[in-house]
Design a protein around this motif. Structure first.
Motif, PDB file in Angstrom:
ATOM      1  N   SER A 251      -2.155  -7.886  -0.594  1.00 19.67           N
ATOM      2  CA  SER A 251      -3.340  -8.652  -0.339  1.00 19.67           C
ATOM      3  C   SER A 251      -4.719  -8.490  -1.417  1.00 19.67           C
ATOM      4  N   GLN A 252      -4.415  -8.880  -2.563  1.00 19.32           N
ATOM      5  CA  GLN A 252      -5.176  -9.249  -3.959  1.00 19.32           C
ATOM      6  C   GLN A 252      -5.859  -7.884  -4.179  1.00 19.32           C
ATOM      7  N   GLY A 253      -4.935  -6.778  -4.016  1.00 19.29           N
ATOM      8  CA  GLY A 253      -5.529  -5.468  -4.440  1.00 19.29           C
ATOM      9  C   GLY A 253      -6.547  -4.709  -3.649  1.00 19.29           C
ATOM     10  N   LYS A 254      -6.921  -5.448  -2.534  1.00 19.49           N
ATOM     11  CA  LYS A 254      -7.711  -4.772  -1.773  1.00 19.49           C
ATOM     12  C   LYS A 254      -7.115  -3.678  -0.995  1.00 19.49           C
ATOM     13  N   PRO A 255      -8.346  -2.767  -0.330  1.00 19.34           N
ATOM     14  CA  PRO A 255      -7.494  -1.422   0.320  1.00 19.34           C
ATOM     15  C   PRO A 255      -6.815  -1.920   1.437  1.00 19.34           C
ATOM     16  N   THR A 256      -5.434  -1.488   1.589  1.00 20.62           N
ATOM     17  CA  THR A 256      -4.633  -1.832   2.701  1.00 20.62           C
ATOM     18  C   THR A 256      -4.019  -0.564   3.471  1.00 20.62           C
TER      19      THR A 256
END
Length: 81
Positions: free
Chosen positions: A17-22
């Motif tokens: 997720s493009q480095g977003k917090p998951t």
């Protein structure tokens, strides 16, 4: 569940997720979950619609958001046009 155990569910991975917090390294972002809650969905509705999520994921997302909201400095977001 202890706070550090909850926060361990929030993952930051540049390949997901493009480095977003998951949540738990899944392609489901903390922001997505918070948006569902903000739209008025209950925990039970979210868990029914997304069976791979767990109650602790919801708690982790809320705790993560609380930590961000407690930041010492806040950067203004541009207004949507």
């Amino acid at each position: 569940m202890m706070e550090e155990n909850l926060l361990a569910r929030v993952t930051l991975n540049p390949a997901v997720s493009q480095g977003k917090p998951t949540l738990r390294n899944m392609r489901f972002t903390v922001a997505q979950l918070l948006e569902l809650l903000a739209a008025g969905m209950t925990h039970q509705e979210i868990l029914a619609d997304y069976p791979y999520l767990e109650e602790a994921d919801i708690q982790a997302a809320l705790l993560y958001a609380a930590h961000i909201a407690n930041a010492r400095s806040i950067v203004a977001l541009p207004l949507a046009s």
